[in-house]
Design a protein around this motif. Sequence first.
Motif: not given
Length: 331
Positions: A69-77, A139-143
């Motif tokens: 997938a293009v989006v990596a697993e998030p770590a922020e937050g 927040d909506d950074a990952l979105r």
Amino acid sequence: MRSDERRWRDERAVLNASRGRLGEAASRLYRDVPRVAGTALLCRTEWIPDAPVPLEDVRLEWVDRPAPAVVAEPAEGLPDGYRTYAEAMGVLAPPKVFEDRPSYRLLDARPPVLRLGPARYFDGVNVGESVAHEFAVGDDALRRRVGDPCDLTRRAALTAITTVTVTASGSYVLHWRDPAKVAHAGGLHQVMPVGVFQPLDGERPDMWACMVREYAEELLGTGENYGEGFVQREWPFHRALTSAREQGRLRAHFLGLGVDPLTFALDLLTVVVIEDEAFQKFFGRLVAVNDEGAVSMAPFDGTVPEPMQPAGAAALTLAWRHREALGITPG
């Protein structure tokens, strides 16, 4: 518990207490995206057939090694020391059942053909619950990184099977999902059964087999541990339901698919219409409470209980739209 862990857990509590309201707000972010039958469930127009498709006519294609997938697993937050959302959730706010089981990722959908590949359950949690959590705190950074929720290349789009179970005379099984017991959609109503589309002991994708297991677990309260050497084809419950389906006393159809605007959960929408006598035979001992919440029967009359998970609302609305073709005669 450290202060950052307590903050994260409190934020998740806000999410679980407000999923209905947050889902409505998230839906407004996607005004230009098509919806399933006028509900909040997002889709592409080609994902919704004009008429119900018999389940046996749905063709599942398999890709052993899908592209990442293009989006990596998030770590922020996340609190310090936690690498993924699922890791934090497992320590700080674990639901009753929370295991990283093998699952199926949807790669392409052109009903009646669905293309699937391998994934793990936490692949979906790490993106879906993250975007919901960040939305709950403004927040909506990952979105924004994910972009179009219906672009299946952007993330590991795990599938669930959402089934409306309707008696021929016009009532259906309704669920209320207890936030203390579930990882997703707590506090919302839902149709039944619903379950992540997952294999059992390495089996290739089989929607009916997965649905049968969910019927036993959710409507009858059986456990999820089937034991070593279990062969589903030889299981008396599977054989009995399959025989009823072959005899026409139970009819299963595929209605389409769609994406939840808050969590990006992707549901394959199905309906099972079952003759009243067969329903009493198989589900006369319907549980009042199961491992995920409260269970009841509701009139199949075109209304949708509030608040309801978008996938359930969509499946229920589509089933009502096609009630004549499905052979449902509400009293």
